[in-house]
Design an enzyme around this catalytic site. Sequence first.
Site, PDB file in Angstrom:
ATOM      1  N   LYS A  69       8.796   1.852   3.925  1.00  0.00           N
ATOM      2  CA  LYS A  69       8.258   0.634   3.315  1.00  0.00           C
ATOM      3  C   LYS A  69       9.123   0.290   2.120  1.00  0.00           C
ATOM      4  O   LYS A  69       9.492   1.164   1.332  1.00  0.00           O
ATOM      5  CB  LYS A  69       6.819   0.934   2.843  1.00  0.00           C
ATOM      6  CG  LYS A  69       6.065  -0.288   2.385  1.00  0.00           C
ATOM      7  CD  LYS A  69       5.438  -1.041   3.531  1.00  0.00           C
ATOM      8  CE  LYS A  69       4.938  -2.410   3.091  1.00  0.00           C
ATOM      9  NZ  LYS A  69       6.033  -3.398   2.954  1.00  0.00           N
ATOM     10  N   LYS A  93       7.323   6.312  -4.962  1.00  0.00           N
ATOM     11  CA  LYS A  93       6.204   5.423  -5.311  1.00  0.00           C
ATOM     12  C   LYS A  93       5.071   5.536  -4.282  1.00  0.00           C
ATOM     13  O   LYS A  93       3.909   5.715  -4.642  1.00  0.00           O
ATOM     14  CB  LYS A  93       6.723   3.970  -5.361  1.00  0.00           C
ATOM     15  CG  LYS A  93       5.847   3.006  -6.109  1.00  0.00           C
ATOM     16  CD  LYS A  93       6.379   1.565  -6.005  1.00  0.00           C
ATOM     17  CE  LYS A  93       7.771   1.412  -6.580  1.00  0.00           C
ATOM     18  NZ  LYS A  93       8.198  -0.021  -6.628  1.00  0.00           N
ATOM     19  N   LYS A 105      14.607   0.238   1.398  1.00  0.00           N
ATOM     20  CA  LYS A 105      14.908  -1.000   0.677  1.00  0.00           C
ATOM     21  C   LYS A 105      15.992  -1.729   1.440  1.00  0.00           C
ATOM     22  O   LYS A 105      16.776  -1.111   2.156  1.00  0.00           O
ATOM     23  CB  LYS A 105      15.415  -0.692  -0.740  1.00  0.00           C
ATOM     24  CG  LYS A 105      15.172  -1.819  -1.698  1.00  0.00           C
ATOM     25  CD  LYS A 105      13.728  -1.807  -2.144  1.00  0.00           C
ATOM     26  CE  LYS A 105      13.468  -2.795  -3.251  1.00  0.00           C
ATOM     27  NZ  LYS A 105      12.181  -2.481  -3.907  1.00  0.00           N
ATOM     28  N   THR A 189       1.419  -6.788  -7.970  1.00  0.00           N
ATOM     29  CA  THR A 189       2.300  -5.978  -8.811  1.00  0.00           C
ATOM     30  C   THR A 189       1.964  -6.223 -10.274  1.00  0.00           C
ATOM     31  O   THR A 189       1.799  -5.282 -11.056  1.00  0.00           O
ATOM     32  CB  THR A 189       3.784  -6.286  -8.517  1.00  0.00           C
ATOM     33  OG1 THR A 189       3.985  -6.259  -7.106  1.00  0.00           O
ATOM     34  CG2 THR A 189       4.697  -5.273  -9.182  1.00  0.00           C
ATOM     35  N   ASN A 220       7.971 -13.083  -9.950  1.00  0.00           N
ATOM     36  CA  ASN A 220       6.663 -12.730  -9.372  1.00  0.00           C
ATOM     37  C   ASN A 220       5.917 -11.719 -10.241  1.00  0.00           C
ATOM     38  O   ASN A 220       4.714 -11.830 -10.436  1.00  0.00           O
ATOM     39  CB  ASN A 220       6.863 -12.192  -7.953  1.00  0.00           C
ATOM     40  CG  ASN A 220       5.563 -11.663  -7.360  1.00  0.00           C
ATOM     41  OD1 ASN A 220       5.295 -10.465  -7.401  1.00  0.00           O
ATOM     42  ND2 ASN A 220       4.726 -12.556  -6.874  1.00  0.00           N
ATOM     43  N   SER A 348       0.376  -4.118  -0.386  1.00  0.00           N
ATOM     44  CA  SER A 348       1.119  -4.238   0.880  1.00  0.00           C
ATOM     45  C   SER A 348       0.506  -3.318   1.933  1.00  0.00           C
ATOM     46  O   SER A 348       0.400  -3.679   3.109  1.00  0.00           O
ATOM     47  CB  SER A 348       2.590  -3.841   0.688  1.00  0.00           C
ATOM     48  OG  SER A 348       3.360  -4.927   0.243  1.00  0.00           O
TER      49      SER A 348
HETATM   50  N1  GLU Z   1       9.432  -4.721  -3.682  1.00  0.00           N
HETATM   51  C1  GLU Z   1       8.218  -4.138  -4.161  1.00  0.00           C
HETATM   52  C2  GLU Z   1       8.483  -2.812  -4.839  1.00  0.00           C
HETATM   53  O1  GLU Z   1       9.557  -2.566  -5.320  1.00  0.00           O
HETATM   54  C3  GLU Z   1       7.152  -4.071  -3.087  1.00  0.00           C
HETATM   55  C4  GLU Z   1       7.474  -3.216  -1.895  1.00  0.00           C
HETATM   56  C5  GLU Z   1       6.452  -3.341  -0.768  1.00  0.00           C
HETATM   57  O2  GLU Z   1       5.422  -3.950  -0.965  1.00  0.00           O
HETATM   58  O3  GLU Z   1       6.753  -2.801   0.295  1.00  0.00           O
HETATM   59  O4  GLU Z   1       7.615  -2.002  -4.987  1.00  0.00           O
END
Ligand code: GLU
Length: 415
Positions: A69, A93, A105, A189, A220, A348
Amino acid sequence: MPPQDPWEMALQQFQVAADHLSLKRGIRECLAYPHRELVVHFPVGMDDGSVRIFTGYRVHHSPVLGPTKGGIRYSPEVRLNEVRALAMWMTWKSALMHLPFGGAKGGVTCDPRQLSPGELERLTRRYATEISILMGPKSDIPAPDVGTNAQVMAWIMDTYSMHRGYSVSSVVTGKPISIGGSVGRSDATGRGVMIAAREAARLRGMPFAGSRVAVQGFGNVGEAVARLMHAQGCRIVALSDIYGGIYAPEGLDPIAVRQHARQTGRVEGFPGTEPVSNSEVLERPCDFLIPAAIEGQITGENAARVQAAVVVEGANGPTTPEADAILAGRGVLVVPDILANAGGVTVSYFEWVQDLQSWFWSEGEINEHLERIMVSTFNRVAALAAERRVGLRTAALIAAVSRVADALTTRGIYP
Ligand code: GLU
């Protein structure tokens, strides 16, 4: 001094946690490498009839705990080592939040502000096709990050679905609500960062309402956290976007600033404020400093000038290890990215679960679950930090890395 390479930064942080856990060499080496990396160079037909080649990436750091993810970033700064670092941070995370996901990513090296909507859509659909060999609701689930948004996610979902021949909403999160997105995801977030700041105030015995807040970044994350903290009675004294910043010791109304930014394209020039540079925002007097832009902003060079009592990392990797040591030495509390900004990936996860079950929750339910998970994880990390006599970052990494290492050890090395 050149900025520190993000991947070097991520590895340095990982080694500290691995040392604390006395990780076995094989496990340590396994986790210090990304599991797989895809680099694609692909053509996009531009509006003027020319063809341009773009470079994109998708990195899976670790699929041990579940489907990978992590977001997709569109920025001129995107490089393989940046994507690698962001993928590793996603592994930690998700593990820290007890989500059943690994870390990934993606990114495309481009300036989305220089592309027309048509060019952006063609770039996105081609990139989605290129990474579709990795992407899937059970294998790898993208989301928005810097420079991408719900519309970009909609194009990714549509492209994937067209190739399959039926709609697959669970392949991506952060989508518009009309196609299976979740209520509460766009603010998630920022809401998580607000909760982390509030819990940090409690830990420190500081008042939350009335506290002064400086936010770097008005995307955002930065916009939502400024708005939500303002609604909690905090005083937003400084804000910035990529063009520059504004300072107003008496406090700003983030909703009015957003209006101004929508009309003029930037926060600068908001009536009654002093213009400051993007880096000066980090050094203004405040109680909470919230870097919510990109990595490597608080460094060995400027950390001694940070005046905040608490830094809450809305961005991923905004503080270098050198700056971490300086802030710790000065008694500044740092709430690390993998905890502070985990509200996004947590909602998410809720979105993915809702899509898989075709059963949708109310905004109240989403925010309640998010609140509960953020507060319990914050308390868990704070207790571990006190027990091990380490900072919150190291404590969060110890908790996350040990969870992944345990799973890896239990599963064993294939074949
Ligand atoms: N881009 C966000 C992060 O760095 C969200 C990642 C997601 O929701 O998968 O946590």
